[in-house]
Design a protein around this motif. Structure first.
Motif, PDB file in Angstrom:
ATOM      1  N   ASP A  57       0.835  -1.201   0.000  1.00 23.73           N
ATOM      2  CA  ASP A  57       0.000   0.000   0.000  1.00 23.73           C
ATOM      3  C   ASP A  57       0.869   1.250   0.000  1.00 23.73           C
ATOM      4  O   ASP A  57       0.606   2.209  -0.746  1.00 23.73           O
ATOM      5  N   LEU A  58       1.914   1.256   0.826  1.00 26.09           N
ATOM      6  CA  LEU A  58       2.810   2.410   0.844  1.00 26.09           C
ATOM      7  C   LEU A  58       3.482   2.587  -0.515  1.00 26.09           C
ATOM      8  O   LEU A  58       3.612   3.722  -1.014  1.00 26.09           O
ATOM      9  N   GLU A  59       3.896   1.491  -1.128  1.00 23.05           N
ATOM     10  CA  GLU A  59       4.513   1.567  -2.453  1.00 23.05           C
ATOM     11  C   GLU A  59       3.560   2.199  -3.463  1.00 23.05           C
ATOM     12  O   GLU A  59       3.958   3.070  -4.264  1.00 23.05           O
ATOM     13  N   ALA A  60       2.291   1.785  -3.426  1.00 25.77           N
ATOM     14  CA  ALA A  60       1.307   2.331  -4.363  1.00 25.77           C
ATOM     15  C   ALA A  60       1.070   3.821  -4.109  1.00 25.77           C
ATOM     16  O   ALA A  60       0.986   4.620  -5.057  1.00 25.77           O
ATOM     17  N   ARG A  61       0.953   4.203  -2.842  1.00 28.19           N
ATOM     18  CA  ARG A  61       0.741   5.623  -2.513  1.00 28.19           C
ATOM     19  C   ARG A  61       1.927   6.468  -2.953  1.00 28.19           C
ATOM     20  O   ARG A  61       1.763   7.599  -3.433  1.00 28.19           O
ATOM     21  N   LEU A  65       2.204   9.682  -5.431  1.00 27.08           N
ATOM     22  CA  LEU A  65       2.883  10.904  -4.987  1.00 27.08           C
ATOM     23  C   LEU A  65       3.962  11.326  -5.976  1.00 27.08           C
ATOM     24  O   LEU A  65       4.107  12.520  -6.279  1.00 27.08           O
ATOM     25  N   ARG A  66       4.710  10.371  -6.487  1.00 26.82           N
ATOM     26  CA  ARG A  66       5.730  10.679  -7.495  1.00 26.82           C
ATOM     27  C   ARG A  66       5.104  11.356  -8.706  1.00 26.82           C
ATOM     28  O   ARG A  66       5.647  12.343  -9.226  1.00 26.82           O
ATOM     29  N   ASP A  67       3.951  10.855  -9.138  1.00 22.11           N
ATOM     30  CA  ASP A  67       3.276  11.456 -10.297  1.00 22.11           C
ATOM     31  C   ASP A  67       2.760  12.857  -9.971  1.00 22.11           C
ATOM     32  O   ASP A  67       2.812  13.757 -10.835  1.00 22.11           O
ATOM     33  N   ARG A  68       2.267  13.051  -8.753  1.00 28.32           N
ATOM     34  CA  ARG A  68       1.756  14.369  -8.369  1.00 28.32           C
ATOM     35  C   ARG A  68       2.889  15.386  -8.266  1.00 28.32           C
ATOM     36  O   ARG A  68       2.688  16.579  -8.526  1.00 28.32           O
ATOM     37  N   ILE A  69       4.081  14.938  -7.875  1.00 26.54           N
ATOM     38  CA  ILE A  69       5.247  15.832  -7.866  1.00 26.54           C
ATOM     39  C   ILE A  69       5.553  16.290  -9.291  1.00 26.54           C
ATOM     40  O   ILE A  69       5.797  17.485  -9.536  1.00 26.54           O
ATOM     41  N   ASP A  83      -2.763  25.836  -8.463  1.00 26.97           N
ATOM     42  CA  ASP A  83      -3.499  25.579  -7.222  1.00 26.97           C
ATOM     43  C   ASP A  83      -4.055  24.158  -7.203  1.00 26.97           C
ATOM     44  O   ASP A  83      -4.005  23.469  -6.173  1.00 26.97           O
ATOM     45  N   ALA A  84      -4.605  23.733  -8.346  1.00 26.16           N
ATOM     46  CA  ALA A  84      -5.158  22.378  -8.420  1.00 26.16           C
ATOM     47  C   ALA A  84      -4.052  21.332  -8.256  1.00 26.16           C
ATOM     48  O   ALA A  84      -4.239  20.314  -7.579  1.00 26.16           O
ATOM     49  N   ALA A  85      -2.906  21.576  -8.868  1.00 26.88           N
ATOM     50  CA  ALA A  85      -1.784  20.639  -8.748  1.00 26.88           C
ATOM     51  C   ALA A  85      -1.270  20.581  -7.310  1.00 26.88           C
ATOM     52  O   ALA A  85      -0.896  19.514  -6.815  1.00 26.88           O
ATOM     53  N   ALA A  86      -1.275  21.725  -6.632  1.00 21.56           N
ATOM     54  CA  ALA A  86      -0.834  21.759  -5.234  1.00 21.56           C
ATOM     55  C   ALA A  86      -1.795  20.982  -4.339  1.00 21.56           C
ATOM     56  O   ALA A  86      -1.366  20.244  -3.438  1.00 21.56           O
ATOM     57  N   ARG A  87      -3.087  21.124  -4.589  1.00 20.53           N
ATOM     58  CA  ARG A  87      -4.069  20.372  -3.796  1.00 20.53           C
ATOM     59  C   ARG A  87      -3.933  18.876  -4.033  1.00 20.53           C
ATOM     60  O   ARG A  87      -4.027  18.072  -3.092  1.00 20.53           O
ATOM     61  N   ALA A  88      -3.711  18.497  -5.290  1.00 26.21           N
ATOM     62  CA  ALA A  88      -3.551  17.080  -5.606  1.00 26.21           C
ATOM     63  C   ALA A  88      -2.293  16.511  -4.957  1.00 26.21           C
ATOM     64  O   ALA A  88      -2.280  15.380  -4.459  1.00 26.21           O
ATOM     65  N   PHE A  89      -1.229  17.308  -4.967  1.00 26.93           N
ATOM     66  CA  PHE A  89       0.004  16.867  -4.308  1.00 26.93           C
ATOM     67  C   PHE A  89      -0.228  16.685  -2.808  1.00 26.93           C
ATOM     68  O   PHE A  89       0.186  15.674  -2.221  1.00 26.93           O
ATOM     69  N   ASP A  90      -0.888  17.646  -2.177  1.00 24.97           N
ATOM     70  CA  ASP A  90      -1.113  17.569  -0.736  1.00 24.97           C
ATOM     71  C   ASP A  90      -1.965  16.357  -0.380  1.00 24.97           C
ATOM     72  O   ASP A  90      -1.705  15.676   0.627  1.00 24.97           O
ATOM     73  N   ALA A  91      -2.967  16.066  -1.195  1.00 28.12           N
ATOM     74  CA  ALA A  91      -3.804  14.889  -0.940  1.00 28.12           C
ATOM     75  C   ALA A  91      -2.987  13.607  -1.052  1.00 28.12           C
ATOM     76  O   ALA A  91      -3.127  12.694  -0.229  1.00 28.12           O
ATOM     77  N   ALA A  92      -2.130  13.536  -2.062  1.00 24.55           N
ATOM     78  CA  ALA A  92      -1.279  12.347  -2.234  1.00 24.55           C
ATOM     79  C   ALA A  92      -0.265  12.230  -1.100  1.00 24.55           C
ATOM     80  O   ALA A  92       0.026  11.135  -0.618  1.00 24.55           O
ATOM     81  N   ALA A 189      13.671  18.608  -8.963  1.00 26.21           N
ATOM     82  CA  ALA A 189      14.480  17.442  -9.309  1.00 26.21           C
ATOM     83  C   ALA A 189      14.794  16.613  -8.067  1.00 26.21           C
ATOM     84  O   ALA A 189      14.756  15.371  -8.096  1.00 26.21           O
ATOM     85  N   TYR A 190      15.090  17.285  -6.979  1.00 26.00           N
ATOM     86  CA  TYR A 190      15.379  16.598  -5.722  1.00 26.00           C
ATOM     87  C   TYR A 190      14.132  15.875  -5.218  1.00 26.00           C
ATOM     88  O   TYR A 190      14.191  14.706  -4.791  1.00 26.00           O
ATOM     89  N   ALA A 191      12.975  16.535  -5.267  1.00 27.56           N
ATOM     90  CA  ALA A 191      11.725  15.910  -4.838  1.00 27.56           C
ATOM     91  C   ALA A 191      11.415  14.671  -5.670  1.00 27.56           C
ATOM     92  O   ALA A 191      10.983  13.632  -5.140  1.00 27.56           O
ATOM     93  N   GLY A 192      11.637  14.764  -6.968  1.00 31.47           N
ATOM     94  CA  GLY A 192      11.405  13.615  -7.831  1.00 31.47           C
ATOM     95  C   GLY A 192      12.317  12.451  -7.486  1.00 31.47           C
ATOM     96  O   GLY A 192      11.899  11.284  -7.499  1.00 31.47           O
TER      97      GLY A 192
END
Length: 378
Positions: A57-61, A65-69, A83-92, A189-192
């Motif tokens: 489950d953690l791997e899937a989440r 998260l990688r995609d949202r970054i 703003d929408a991308a930031a909300r999606a990232f925060d949810a992930a 790049a670091y986040a990715g």
């Protein structure tokens, strides 16, 4: 108050070999009175039915998260799309934090080897190691940190969810990873690289539990020649005590420092994932994880006289989670409000009670020797 001490596999094996490990006379009330044979299913159930699914489950989440970054870093710095991308990232990120909370409470086997616990998230971090190291990295960017393979060779504090939180969020809980400034390219790049590294690491943990080697294999195959667990009772006692250690960690190193005297914002900052306003989410997930892990393995079912402990664990855990669910996500605001702070203090009391009930009474019913805690020491 206890503080975290890293104990390697060799140290734990030596501890067991010296006779101070988690062993003891099998409780007289164990079901069927069949001795150690009754304990043979506990560790396999915990690994197969809880550890492997939780790691998957953690791997899937983390994959989401990688995609949202990537989405966030490709969005313009301001505007509706950003703003929408930031909300999606925060949810992930929130879903990943919860998945981490459910897994990290195990603290044995695949998680306990190769500093995987610290690599996934450097928590708790009372000394601010992540903040200092990430701040230095951002001030003097190292290209090696933007590659998942080379990132693995850096400090564990630079690799996990804690580091990602520090670069992705501002102190007020807002997402700033995509801010259009001179450091955006390196941050993204670091986040990715962090996300890619963690996806691989979570998959590695899941596979190490599924096809066990090292400490997991030793716990699943106890025997006379096994320095860690000479019988199923010893193996079950070992993993049981790691879960009890997680209760102690949440009580002594997460909640107790937050509830100390001092400015609310400073105290809130001591909790894991407080920067992103997901500290209480992580605590709720960890509490649920402890209860589910103990229930999945079936510890309280081993002794008819201990069956009430399983009911108490479920009741108290559910009450603590319910108390946390009604609190706002901003921990500093919780601490600034006397009534809300009292709810948090109630959760701390529940944890203290669970530590005594599970680590004391249930351990006694099961014939597990108490007294060893991986958090004891400096």
């Amino acid at each position: 108050m206890r503080s975290l001490r890293k104990i390697g596999l060799a140290g734990l094996i030596a501890f067991v070999a010296m006779g101070a490990a988690i062993r003891g006379t099998v409780a007289e009330g164990a079901q069927d009175g069949a001795g150690a044979a009754n304990y043979s299913a506990l560790v396999p159930r915990l690994v197969g039915d809880y550890a492997v699914p939780a790691a998957r489950d953690l791997e899937a989440r983390l994959g989401v998260l990688r995609d949202r970054i990537a989405d966030l870093c490709q969005a313009p710095g301001t505007g509706t799309a950003a703003d929408a991308a930031a909300r999606a990232f925060d949810a992930a990120f929130a879903e990943t934090v919860a998945a981490h909370g459910r897994l990290f409470v195990l603290r044995f086997g695949a998680l306990a080897e190769d500093t995987r616990l610290e690599r996934l998230a450097f928590v708790p971090d009372r000394r601010g190691v992540v903040r200092r190291q990430v701040t230095r990295l951002l001030a003097d960017p190292d290209p090696a940190a933007t590659d998942a393979a080379s990132l693995r060779d850096k400090s564990v504090a630079l690799q996990g969810l804690s580091a990602l939180e520090w670069i992705a969020y501002d102190a007020d809980g807002s997402v700033v990873l995509e801010d259009n400034d001179a450091g955006r390219a390196f941050r993204c790049a670091y986040a990715g690289a962090i996300a890619a590294r963690m996806v691989g690491l979570a998959g590695e943990v899941a596979e190490a539990y599924r096809a066990p080697a090292g400490q997991t294999a030793m716990l699943l195959a106890p025997g006379p020649g096994n320095a860690l667990a000479q019988d199923p009772h010893a193996a079950a006692g070992f993993v049981f005590q790691q879960i009890v250690t997680s209760i102690s960690l949440l009580s002594d190193q997460v909640l107790a420092p937050v509830l100390e005297e001092g400015p609310p914002a400073a105290r809130a900052a001591r909790a894991p994932f407080a920067r992103s306003h997901h500290a209480l989410l992580h605590l709720r997930a960890s509490l649920r994880g402890i209860g589910t892990a103990l229930r999945t393995a079936g510890f309280a079912k081993m002794d008819a006289d201990a069956d009430w402990i399983g009911d108490t664990l479920a009741f108290e855990t559910n009450n603590a989670v319910a108390a946390l669910e009604v609190l706002p996500s901003d921990l500093a605001s919780v601490l600034a409000d006397p009534e809300q702070r009292a709810s948090l203090a109630y959760v701390a009391l529940v944890l203290d009670g669970l530590e005594r009930t599970v680590g004391g009474e249930l351990a006694g019913h099961l014939g597990f020797q108490g007294g060893f805690n991986a958090l004891d020491g400096d």
